[in-house]
Design an enzyme around this catalytic site. Structure first.
Site, PDB file in Angstrom:
ATOM      1  N   ASP A   1       0.847  -1.190   0.000  1.00  0.00           N
ATOM      2  CA  ASP A   1       0.000   0.000   0.000  1.00  0.00           C
ATOM      3  C   ASP A   1       0.891   1.251   0.000  1.00  0.00           C
ATOM      4  O   ASP A   1       1.764   1.381  -0.849  1.00  0.00           O
ATOM      5  CB  ASP A   1      -0.958  -0.064   1.192  1.00  0.00           C
ATOM      6  CG  ASP A   1      -2.015   1.021   1.208  1.00  0.00           C
ATOM      7  OD1 ASP A   1      -2.904   0.985   0.332  1.00  0.00           O
ATOM      8  OD2 ASP A   1      -1.956   1.907   2.083  1.00  0.00           O
TER       9      ASP A   1
ATOM     10  N   TYR B   1      -2.142  11.435   2.665  1.00  0.00           N
ATOM     11  CA  TYR B   1      -3.132  11.856   1.670  1.00  0.00           C
ATOM     12  C   TYR B   1      -3.067  13.364   1.435  1.00  0.00           C
ATOM     13  O   TYR B   1      -3.301  13.839   0.322  1.00  0.00           O
ATOM     14  CB  TYR B   1      -4.530  11.458   2.140  1.00  0.00           C
ATOM     15  CG  TYR B   1      -4.718   9.964   2.246  1.00  0.00           C
ATOM     16  CD1 TYR B   1      -5.197   9.220   1.167  1.00  0.00           C
ATOM     17  CD2 TYR B   1      -4.382   9.290   3.415  1.00  0.00           C
ATOM     18  CE1 TYR B   1      -5.355   7.844   1.258  1.00  0.00           C
ATOM     19  CE2 TYR B   1      -4.542   7.908   3.510  1.00  0.00           C
ATOM     20  CZ  TYR B   1      -5.021   7.196   2.432  1.00  0.00           C
ATOM     21  OH  TYR B   1      -5.162   5.835   2.527  1.00  0.00           O
TER      22      TYR B   1
ATOM     23  N   HIS C   1      -6.723  -6.742  -0.830  1.00  0.00           N
ATOM     24  CA  HIS C   1      -5.687  -5.708  -0.815  1.00  0.00           C
ATOM     25  C   HIS C   1      -4.562  -5.987   0.168  1.00  0.00           C
ATOM     26  O   HIS C   1      -3.456  -5.487   0.017  1.00  0.00           O
ATOM     27  CB  HIS C   1      -6.351  -4.370  -0.468  1.00  0.00           C
ATOM     28  CG  HIS C   1      -5.425  -3.197  -0.452  1.00  0.00           C
ATOM     29  ND1 HIS C   1      -4.602  -2.870  -1.510  1.00  0.00           N
ATOM     30  CD2 HIS C   1      -5.203  -2.253   0.511  1.00  0.00           C
ATOM     31  CE1 HIS C   1      -3.911  -1.779  -1.212  1.00  0.00           C
ATOM     32  NE2 HIS C   1      -4.252  -1.397   0.009  1.00  0.00           N
TER      33      HIS C   1
END
Length: 302
Positions: free
Chosen positions: A110, A222, A278
């Site tokens: 990730d 982010y 994931h």
């Protein structure tokens, strides 16, 4: 799975030590064990070093394993700035050299994968091989997932939390006191088999996520995305020559991570793991161990 996790917990306690290092102006927490050449493991969001607990004991039979809480996560510092990929990578680079290692193997899941790419782009001579687990890169596929591309928008938008997590202040206010609901959602939503991640494992992440400043710090990744995009576009002007292995989950990002790395590296191989979501280190630990040992072992034959 319960007995396997119990055995893993015993092995972790016997083989690994929790330590701290002061590098690049912050304190990094890491877990280290084994001997030999170093493998650096970088987790994703919303994980900590603990994402790797199922694979660490087996890897430590052959290598020195260093699992790090990246800046803003776990028991590492949570500063107000420095969440772009290049700064996160410099943290890890300084940690590696403070431990006396030079050339290392990198594995990132990730968000850990973009950090490792930034490390490899800045210090290609110090990276033996690089592994990307179910992750695209800011500037190379991330925008499509976030819904920034016209094609993704026509299809109804991207992954909602990418944009939600980037909004200043609001997520912290909404998540406070609801950390378990928030964290559990992602493990249930993005795992092919949610039972692969136990309630005890979720407890570990909720414990960390409930600490003061933890939500804000984790969302820094982010909120620095545009800075990371520009860094990656600059880095990609010179493609990596380092061998790269990319694994995607069939119910995760599938072949998108492979395409992302092909845009920035020359020697890319990869596969899509069937029946996997994931979270590859949790959902398919045995397969991942086999792939890592085989891929890294090739370095000694060349």
């Amino acid at each position: 799975m319960t007995s396997y996790l119990a055995d893993t917990k015993t092995a972790l306690e016997a083989k690994f030590t929790h330590k701290y290092a002061f590098v690049n102006g912050i304190r990094l927490h890491y877990v280290i064990g084994g001997q030999g050449d170093a493998i650096v493991l970088l987790h994703g969001w919303p994980h900590t070093w603990y994402q790797w607990h199922k694979v660490m004991p087996a890897l430590a039979e052959h290598y020195t394993v260093i699992a790090v809480d990246i800046r803003g996560f776990g028991d590492s510092s949570k500063p107000a700035v420095g969440y772009d990929s290049r700064t996160e990578a410099e943290d890890i680079y300084q940690l590696v050299h403070s431990l006396g290692f030079e050339r290392v193997f990198l594995v990132g899941s990730d968000w850990g994968a973009p950090v490792n790419y930034a490390y490899a782009a800045a210090h290609p001579e110090d990276v033996r091989r690089f592994v990307n687990l179910d992750a695209t890169l800011p500037g190379f596929g991330w925008e499509d997932l976030a819904g920034y591309s016209s094609e993704t928008s026509r299809q109804g938008g991207g992954i909602w939390h990418f944009n939600f997590n980037a909004v200043p202040d609001l997520p912290e206010a909404l998540i406070a006191g609801r950390e378990r609901i928030f964290i559990s959602y992602f493990f249930n939503r993005y795992s092919y088999n949610p039972s692969g991640i136990s309630e005890a494992e979720i407890d570990e992440y909720v414990r960390w996520y409930s600490a003061p400043g933890a939500v804000r710090a984790s969302l820094g990744l982010y909120r620095a995305i545009h800075e990371s995009v520009e860094q990656n576009k600059q880095n990609a002007k010179t493609k990596l020559q380092i061998p790269v292995l990319v694994l995607g989950g069939s119910h995760g990002l599938a072949d998108r991570p492979i395409k992302a790395m092909q845009a920035v590296a020359v020697d890319v191989r990869g596969t899509v793991i069937q029946g996997c979501g994931h979270f590859i280190p949790e959902e398919q630990p045995e397969f991942l161990i086999e792939q890592l040992l085989q891929f890294f072992g090739e370095d000694y034959k060349s």
